[in-house]
Design a protein around this motif. Structure first.
Motif, mmCIF file in Angstrom:
data_model
loop_
_atom_site.group_PDB
_atom_site.id
_atom_site.type_symbol
_atom_site.label_atom_id
_atom_site.label_comp_id
_atom_site.label_asym_id
_atom_site.label_seq_id
_atom_site.Cartn_x
_atom_site.Cartn_y
_atom_site.Cartn_z
ATOM 1 N N ASN A 1 1.309 4.012 -3.047
ATOM 2 C CA ASN A 1 1.067 5.432 -2.803
ATOM 3 C C ASN A 1 2.246 6.269 -3.294
ATOM 4 O O ASN A 1 2.067 7.363 -3.860
ATOM 5 C CB ASN A 1 0.845 5.692 -1.317
ATOM 6 N N LEU B 1 -3.020 3.827 4.494
ATOM 7 C CA LEU B 1 -2.190 4.299 5.600
ATOM 8 C C LEU B 1 -2.743 3.845 6.946
ATOM 9 O O LEU B 1 -1.974 3.496 7.853
ATOM 10 C CB LEU B 1 -2.098 5.827 5.556
ATOM 11 N N SER C 1 -9.170 10.056 2.700
ATOM 12 C CA SER C 1 -8.438 9.975 1.442
ATOM 13 C C SER C 1 -8.591 11.276 0.672
ATOM 14 O O SER C 1 -9.645 11.920 0.702
ATOM 15 C CB SER C 1 -8.956 8.807 0.591
ATOM 16 N N ASN D 1 0.827 -1.207 0.000
ATOM 17 C CA ASN D 1 0.000 0.000 0.000
ATOM 18 C C ASN D 1 0.862 1.259 0.000
ATOM 19 O O ASN D 1 0.599 2.209 -0.748
ATOM 20 C CB ASN D 1 -0.926 0.014 1.217
ATOM 21 N N LEU D 2 1.906 1.266 0.836
ATOM 22 C CA LEU D 2 2.749 2.453 0.952
ATOM 23 C C LEU D 2 3.549 2.695 -0.330
ATOM 24 O O LEU D 2 3.694 3.843 -0.785
ATOM 25 C CB LEU D 2 3.697 2.308 2.149
ATOM 26 N N ILE E 1 4.173 4.220 13.467
ATOM 27 C CA ILE E 1 4.342 4.748 12.121
ATOM 28 C C ILE E 1 4.318 6.268 12.196
ATOM 29 O O ILE E 1 3.669 6.847 13.073
ATOM 30 C CB ILE E 1 3.235 4.214 11.182
ATOM 31 N N LEU F 1 4.652 10.042 9.574
ATOM 32 C CA LEU F 1 4.691 10.669 8.257
ATOM 33 C C LEU F 1 5.480 11.955 8.367
ATOM 34 O O LEU F 1 5.220 12.780 9.249
ATOM 35 C CB LEU F 1 3.273 10.998 7.769
ATOM 36 N N ALA G 1 -4.095 12.020 7.660
ATOM 37 C CA ALA G 1 -3.749 10.941 6.734
ATOM 38 C C ALA G 1 -3.831 9.553 7.367
ATOM 39 O O ALA G 1 -4.140 8.575 6.675
ATOM 40 C CB ALA G 1 -2.351 11.169 6.169
ATOM 41 N N LEU G 2 -3.578 9.437 8.665
ATOM 42 C CA LEU G 2 -3.589 8.130 9.309
ATOM 43 C C LEU G 2 -4.971 7.721 9.802
ATOM 44 O O LEU G 2 -5.134 6.631 10.360
ATOM 45 C CB LEU G 2 -2.605 8.117 10.482
ATOM 46 N N VAL H 1 7.345 7.829 4.758
ATOM 47 C CA VAL H 1 6.463 7.089 5.672
ATOM 48 C C VAL H 1 7.346 6.086 6.388
ATOM 49 O O VAL H 1 7.955 5.210 5.769
ATOM 50 C CB VAL H 1 5.346 6.365 4.904
ATOM 51 N N ALA I 1 -1.723 0.291 7.446
ATOM 52 C CA ALA I 1 -0.294 0.224 7.778
ATOM 53 C C ALA I 1 -0.067 0.600 9.239
ATOM 54 O O ALA I 1 0.745 -0.017 9.944
ATOM 55 C CB ALA I 1 0.502 1.152 6.857
ATOM 56 N N ARG I 2 -0.788 1.603 9.699
ATOM 57 C CA ARG I 2 -0.666 1.997 11.111
ATOM 58 C C ARG I 2 -1.138 0.884 12.035
ATOM 59 O O ARG I 2 -0.480 0.574 13.037
ATOM 60 C CB ARG I 2 -1.486 3.267 11.353
#
Length: 424
Positions: free
Chosen positions: A335, A392, A382, A331-332, A406, A408, A376-377, A418, A395-396
């Motif tokens: 992005n 994101l 979005s 995902n990261l 995590i 940014l 963003a987290l 990130v 991911a967190r």
């Protein structure tokens, strides 16, 4: 006094004249001339003495003004030009005193505001020493003690590891202090400017926890609306087509039945996919931690997305759930590619820290402004037209499920970093 002095000189002159009978004529004339000149000089000196004192007083007050002391004034009973000069000088002193008082009041107000703001503020001079640290900075970085005069590196050495990591990465960004239910989210901002001809750095640490909690409530309300809308968009046509299919079957019009059933299947699969994406985030399983060779892991990841890889040490072995971390990094990295960064500048950097691994996904896109960094987290947030807002946030969740975190951060020179930190 001058008159008395002249009278005394006159008496002395009379005595001298009496003596002059015994002196030559030229000597007597000289003696008389000297007596008259002495009397005139003394009278002139006596007359000018007050003006001399005034000039000395003026010079003294000017010197005091130069040193920043405006408390002096001059008393003068005379008039004329000197009286006007004294009045003007006293008016200047009064104006300077007023300006100094106003400046002191403004400085006091500014200091009160700086000291009591909830934003932690630290001013660092060119030698790396703290010039100013407000009360919030003392509580967060200095154990409540004064920070002025200490090196900022020394202050930072006693801070939370998450704070240290944020400064090591450089640039502006967000980071989390604490774990699970006991966590605080901060935004780091660093700015350089010149003060008294020397370069200084202003560091701001703003706590966003309460603000993000409010944003999360609003986000969940939005999610409920989105899910309701999507369910209605799928269930309404499914119900309608199911009813139509029943009618077609009752009438024996079987030739139109496959179309209705195909549409029902398509909408059902779409709804299944939609719910699965949201459920994946909401029901993230506990990570199955096991040893993973970073080189082999990166090679597997490269089969799905392009990136440059930098590993230190090159034979490093991490401990994490490979499937979950792979999903987070896919995902990261996607992005990063979508930021407009050339493929060869999308980079995955993995570094071994004393008790953890730091995984940085780096791009050279436009970065994020403060508002986007602050949100963003959040789940389902979005800036993309068709984005789910889960990349994101997922991911967190994965990082925190591993006991990591995590952050940014905008990169110097443009782009975004990130950064995930996972226990070693």
């Amino acid at each position: 006094m001058a008159a008395i002095a002249c009278a005394g000189i006159a008496l002395a002159s009379l005595s001298a004249l009496q003596l002059a009978r015994w002196l030559p004529p030229w000597a007597a004339t000289l003696l008389a001339t000297l007596a008259v000149g002495a009397c005139t000089a003394i009278a002139t000196w006596r007359a000018l003495a007050p003006m001399h004192a005034l000039f000395r007083a003026l010079a003294g007050t000017v010197a005091s003004y130069r040193d920043g002391d405006y408390s002096f004034g001059i008393a003068w009973d005379g008039g004329g030009d000197l009286g006007h000069l004294v009045a003007t000088h006293n008016a200047l002193g009064a104006a300077l005193r007023g300006q100094r008082l106003a400046l002191v009041q403004r400085e006091l107000l500014l200091d009160t505001m700086v000291q009591n703001t909830p934003v932690a503020m630290v001013l660092v001079d060119p030698s790396g020493r703290v010039v100013l640290g407000n009360l919030a900075a003392r509580r967060m970085l200095g154990d409540g003690k004064r920070m002025e005069g200490r090196t900022f590196d020394g202050v930072l050495a006693g801070a939370d590891p998450a704070v240290q990591d944020a400064f090591v990465r450089g640039g502006d960004g967000m980071f989390t202090v604490g774990h699970e239910d006991d966590e605080d989210i901060y935004h780091l901002s660093r700015r350089s400017f010149r003060l008294n001809g020397r370069s200084h750095e202003l560091i701001l640490l703003r706590q966003l926890t309460a603000e993000l909690r409010r944003q999360e409530v609003q986000t969940w309300k939005k999610v409920i609306r989105v899910i309701s809308h999507e369910l209605n968009n799928s269930l309404a046509p499914i119900a309608s087509l199911a009813h139509s299919g029943g009618e077609l079957l009752r009438r024996g019009q079987l030739e139109r039945l496959p179309t209705a059933l195909a549409t029902i299947e398509e909408r059902a699969r779409h709804l299944e996919s939609f719910i699965r994406d949201y459920a994946r985030f909401a029901k993230l399983p506990s990570p199955r931690v096991e040893p993973v060779e970073w080189q082999r892991f990166a090679a597997q990841l490269r089969t799905q997305v392009e990136f440059a890889f930098d590993l230190q040490p090159v034979d490093g072995i991490g401990r994490f759930d490979a499937a979950q971390v792979e999903q987070a990094l896919i995902n990261l990295l996607k992005n990063a590619h979508e930021s407009g960064t050339p493929h060869d500048q999308v980079k995955l950097a993995v570094r071994k820290l004393p008790d953890s691994w730091r995984i940085d996904v780096l791009d050279r896109g436009s970065g994020m402004n403060t508002a986007v960094l602050a949100n963003a987290l959040l789940p389902f947030y979005s800036t993309k037209r068709n984005g789910t807002g889960l990349g994101l946030a997922l991911a967190r969740e994965i990082a925190e499920a591993h006991g990591g975190r995590i952050a940014l951060l905008n990169r110097d020179g443009g782009g975004l970093c990130v950064s995930m930190v996972l226990p070693a």
